[in-house]
Design a protein around this motif. Sequence first.
Motif, mmCIF file in Angstrom:
data_model
loop_
_atom_site.group_PDB
_atom_site.id
_atom_site.type_symbol
_atom_site.label_atom_id
_atom_site.label_comp_id
_atom_site.label_asym_id
_atom_site.label_seq_id
_atom_site.Cartn_x
_atom_site.Cartn_y
_atom_site.Cartn_z
ATOM 1 N N ARG A 65 16.809 -3.716 -1.241
ATOM 2 C CA ARG A 65 16.074 -4.487 -0.245
ATOM 3 C C ARG A 65 16.478 -4.085 1.174
ATOM 4 N NH1 ARG A 65 16.204 -10.708 -2.577
ATOM 5 N NH2 ARG A 65 14.185 -10.641 -3.652
ATOM 6 N N SER A 66 15.476 -3.897 2.012
ATOM 7 C CA SER A 66 15.710 -3.525 3.399
ATOM 8 C C SER A 66 16.228 -4.706 4.207
ATOM 9 C CB SER A 66 14.410 -3.008 4.025
ATOM 10 O OG SER A 66 14.550 -2.843 5.419
ATOM 11 N N ARG A 67 17.173 -4.408 5.103
ATOM 12 C CA ARG A 67 17.627 -5.413 6.061
ATOM 13 C C ARG A 67 16.711 -5.480 7.276
ATOM 14 N NH1 ARG A 67 21.789 -3.149 8.558
ATOM 15 N NH2 ARG A 67 20.801 -1.190 7.947
ATOM 16 N N MET A 68 15.918 -4.427 7.473
ATOM 17 C CA MET A 68 15.103 -4.301 8.682
ATOM 18 C C MET A 68 13.689 -4.842 8.501
ATOM 19 S SD MET A 68 17.022 -2.749 11.054
ATOM 20 C CE MET A 68 18.237 -3.962 10.510
ATOM 21 N N ASN A 69 13.099 -4.614 7.336
ATOM 22 C CA ASN A 69 11.696 -4.972 7.093
ATOM 23 C C ASN A 69 11.588 -5.700 5.762
ATOM 24 O OD1 ASN A 69 11.758 -1.850 8.197
ATOM 25 N ND2 ASN A 69 10.406 -3.167 9.400
ATOM 26 N N ALA A 89 8.096 6.375 -7.611
ATOM 27 C CA ALA A 89 6.675 6.085 -7.791
ATOM 28 C C ALA A 89 6.399 5.373 -9.112
ATOM 29 C CB ALA A 89 5.864 7.375 -7.711
ATOM 30 N N ASP A 90 7.158 5.709 -10.158
ATOM 31 C CA ASP A 90 6.879 5.106 -11.466
ATOM 32 C C ASP A 90 7.224 3.621 -11.519
ATOM 33 O OD1 ASP A 90 9.602 5.412 -11.357
ATOM 34 O OD2 ASP A 90 9.820 6.354 -13.323
ATOM 35 N N SER A 91 7.982 3.148 -10.556
ATOM 36 C CA SER A 91 8.282 1.715 -10.477
ATOM 37 C C SER A 91 7.638 1.098 -9.242
ATOM 38 C CB SER A 91 9.797 1.473 -10.465
ATOM 39 O OG SER A 91 10.405 2.086 -9.346
ATOM 40 N N GLU A 92 6.581 1.740 -8.751
ATOM 41 C CA GLU A 92 5.825 1.270 -7.591
ATOM 42 C C GLU A 92 6.729 1.107 -6.368
ATOM 43 O OE1 GLU A 92 3.664 -2.203 -8.829
ATOM 44 O OE2 GLU A 92 2.214 -1.018 -9.972
ATOM 45 N N PHE A 93 7.652 2.038 -6.222
ATOM 46 C CA PHE A 93 8.533 2.108 -5.056
ATOM 47 C C PHE A 93 9.281 0.797 -4.804
ATOM 48 C CE2 PHE A 93 5.028 5.143 -4.188
ATOM 49 C CZ PHE A 93 5.772 6.319 -4.287
ATOM 50 N N ASP A 94 9.815 0.255 -5.870
ATOM 51 C CA ASP A 94 10.557 -1.000 -5.740
ATOM 52 C C ASP A 94 12.055 -0.774 -5.575
ATOM 53 O OD1 ASP A 94 11.294 -0.184 -8.277
ATOM 54 O OD2 ASP A 94 11.046 -2.161 -9.202
#
Length: 361
Positions: free
Chosen positions: A294-298, A124-129
């Motif tokens: 990084r997601s492969r799906m979305n 959360a502290d990195s805005e879910f990156d």
Amino acid sequence: MGERAYNFGAGPAMMPDAVIERVAREWQDFRGEGYSAMELGHRSEHFADILARAKADLRALLDVPESHHILFLHGGATPHFAMVPLNLAQPGESADYIHTGYWSDKAMAEASALVNVRIAASAADSEFDRVPDRAGWQLDPAAAYVHICSNETIGGVEYDGDPDTGNVPLVADMSSNILSRPIDVARYGLIYAGAQKNIGPAGLAIVIVRDDLLERVRAGVPSVMKYARHVEWDSMYNTPAAFAIWVAGLVFEHVRKAGGVTEMARISVEKAQKIYAAIDASSLYINRIQPASRSRMNVPFFLREPRLEQRFLDGARRRGLLNLKGHRATGGMRASLYNAMPLAGAQALADYMTEFERKNG
């Protein structure tokens, strides 16, 4: 079939052409029986065969050990936000949750009325990156279980493997990346997944649960919410979603013939790389996720000029690139690249993104 559009929707999602064609053939005349596939009787010999084959194919695809049961249940993934604590934790016990975005947040909120939710790690502290680094997880060895969302459909972050949680059962919501890569099922106590992304029609959930965990269910849980009861009845405690299970079985068969989850993983990386490459080479598009997560799906992305968003969507639709609008909670764009999305679809989107920027950037 007519000219096929590329459906980038997050779910219900694109289905394999071969499966759609099979369903179309048997829609009115299932296996030459003279009735529709929608009328498939769950007590029929046909359905007994369908269910057995679907379970066997899924077990083979994911190399599910005999220590784990496979269930086909109603309602998608969301009911399991509550069913997991009801079945795996006694009142007053705690469970560890890894907070990676929208869907893990939903799971925690639902579980908090039933178990003491501990946030063992959060992005959360990195805005879910990103997915929080495993070394930083503050796990409780006395927790009833550890819960993760292996791919955040909205935020676009994905685990790159199967985390080790020691002797504490690992529970995973795999709704949006199941069947997209090999997994070590033995490392999980329970896996649940809504079907509407990589498996089949909406309204069906797949559950893979380790046998010894069935004994943990708390007193007073309604029978229909007990995993043990569904195991006892072989997913038929109440009338199963027969049509959806049939289609899921066709998808499993299709994936096996196409090379299994190893081949799905290879193609998924190639598809995602095309979109991320278009973003990273751009001064118009933004993806806020750290590359390792990084997601492969979305693949969510934003335009630096929000005024261009509708123009981008309109142009995409004219090219048969559909359902690219981002989730209502975030805005922007989102390209979902599930197994049924062909490589040509990802290439077509990447080409369009480059062309759109050349004309509008």
